[in-house]
Scaffold this active site. Sequence first.
Site, short mmCIF file in Angstrom:
data_model
loop_
_atom_site.label_atom_id
_atom_site.label_comp_id
_atom_site.label_asym_id
_atom_site.label_seq_id
_atom_site.Cartn_x
_atom_site.Cartn_y
_atom_site.Cartn_z
N SER A 206 -44.88 -9.17 -5.04
CA SER A 206 -45.78 -9.45 -6.16
C SER A 206 -46.41 -10.83 -6.06
O SER A 206 -47.40 -11.11 -6.74
CB SER A 206 -45.04 -9.32 -7.49
OG SER A 206 -44.63 -8.00 -7.73
N CYS B 220 -43.62 -3.91 -14.47
CA CYS B 220 -44.58 -4.93 -14.05
C CYS B 220 -45.96 -4.32 -13.77
O CYS B 220 -46.61 -3.85 -14.69
CB CYS B 220 -44.03 -5.70 -12.85
SG CYS B 220 -44.87 -7.27 -12.57
N LEU B 221 -46.41 -4.28 -12.51
CA LEU B 221 -47.69 -3.63 -12.22
C LEU B 221 -47.66 -2.18 -12.64
O LEU B 221 -48.66 -1.64 -13.13
CB LEU B 221 -48.02 -3.75 -10.73
CG LEU B 221 -49.33 -3.08 -10.28
CD1 LEU B 221 -50.54 -3.78 -10.90
CD2 LEU B 221 -49.46 -3.06 -8.76
N GLN C 294 -48.57 -1.99 -16.16
CA GLN C 294 -50.00 -2.18 -16.36
C GLN C 294 -50.80 -0.94 -15.98
O GLN C 294 -51.75 -0.55 -16.68
CB GLN C 294 -50.46 -3.39 -15.54
CG GLN C 294 -49.83 -4.70 -15.97
CD GLN C 294 -49.91 -5.78 -14.91
OE1 GLN C 294 -50.56 -5.61 -13.87
NE2 GLN C 294 -49.24 -6.89 -15.14
N HIS D 105 -38.96 -7.91 -15.60
CA HIS D 105 -38.20 -7.34 -14.47
C HIS D 105 -36.74 -7.11 -14.86
O HIS D 105 -35.91 -8.01 -14.71
CB HIS D 105 -38.29 -8.27 -13.26
CG HIS D 105 -39.62 -8.21 -12.58
ND1 HIS D 105 -39.87 -7.39 -11.51
CD2 HIS D 105 -40.77 -8.86 -12.84
CE1 HIS D 105 -41.13 -7.53 -11.13
NE2 HIS D 105 -41.70 -8.41 -11.93
N GLU E 227 -34.59 -5.50 -13.29
CA GLU E 227 -33.73 -5.59 -12.10
C GLU E 227 -33.39 -7.02 -11.75
O GLU E 227 -32.53 -7.27 -10.89
CB GLU E 227 -34.41 -4.90 -10.92
CG GLU E 227 -35.42 -5.74 -10.15
CD GLU E 227 -36.74 -5.97 -10.89
OE1 GLU E 227 -37.57 -6.76 -10.39
OE2 GLU E 227 -36.95 -5.36 -11.96
#
Length: 376
Positions: A45, A266-267, A270, A349, A351
């Site tokens: 990322s 995350c992405l 989105q 995140h 994780e």
Amino acid sequence: MRAFLALEDGFVLEGRSFTGRGESGGEVIFNTGMTGYQEVLTDPSYAGQMVCMTYPLIGNYGVTAEDMESGKVHVEAFIVKECCRTPSNWRAIMSLPDYLAQHGVMGIEGIDTRALTRHLRINGAMRGIISTETDDRDELVRRARALPTMEGQNLVTRVAPATPYRWDGTRPQPVQLAADGAYAWPGTGPRLVVYDYGIKWNILRLLTDQGFDLLVVPPSFTAMQVAASGAEAVFLSNGPGDPATLTDEVREIRVMTERMPVAGICLGHQLLGHALGGTTHKLKFGHHGCNHPVKDLVTGHIEISSQNHGFCVDIESVPDVEITHVNLNDGTLEGFAHKTRPILAVQHHPEASPGPTDSRYFFARFRGMVREAVGR
């Protein structure tokens, strides 16, 4: 070796390269983590970005074989106040300078990272150049201004795989699909297709821990191919760049959200936002670090989360969803769940790697959603 960092607005700092001669450019951002630099370096990322660590001494525990989040370094350059050349860690296999040099990534130290962080916080993340090749500051600023902005960049193509693979617990292993697109799922758990837009390996570890049988696929994998593979659910990973550029991927995700359970991080969060009719915008300086407070509106609990994103889903833009998480620093959207379909996503995140594990329940929550939807 003398080196300069020049930003597009004319802000220039002098430091020293600890990886030899060279020049590199990208978006300059700051990360507030005190540790976890190896996971930062190997997080896809961060492609297209030069990362400034706010903690003053970086590299103390070297680089280990176990703490990688991908197979290579993805940052464009690494900016620190002081780099440790003599790490103390029984697991270390090399020093931070040697690791960056091995991957051809520039590292600069001796920078006033407090001044740089304050400048970026006030003025926003911006394009920059690090160079040992010239001391002409005006020329370096011109080169920084010539770089592409992060908005409008599809960086997923730089980090995503070209073909499907399986996760063996430590590394990706290639797989072959049948002529009709079917996949011989090796396990007995729910069959999960994981889209790799630049995935961190700890996501794959934690999905495996939940009992999922994984098939990891490239961004070009279509909804029709997902159906042909025999998958029962879909997971969308993290990744770099501007989500608004991934229009083909969003179109396929929209189809999948109508057929099966889908989750994203995350992405992936989105892209799900776009697929459901929402919009995204670029944050001033992003959220990068492992000390960001988030409130889970479902339970009322406050979590300290690991974050790395420069774009955000507009909080009121996605129809038919329940907001599940918000950022307590700036009120931005951190998670949502669809009101009638098995869809959920978070911007941060869970994780970690690096960071706290407060949000790790997300994977169990996703597993429960899949169990309810597919019956196992």
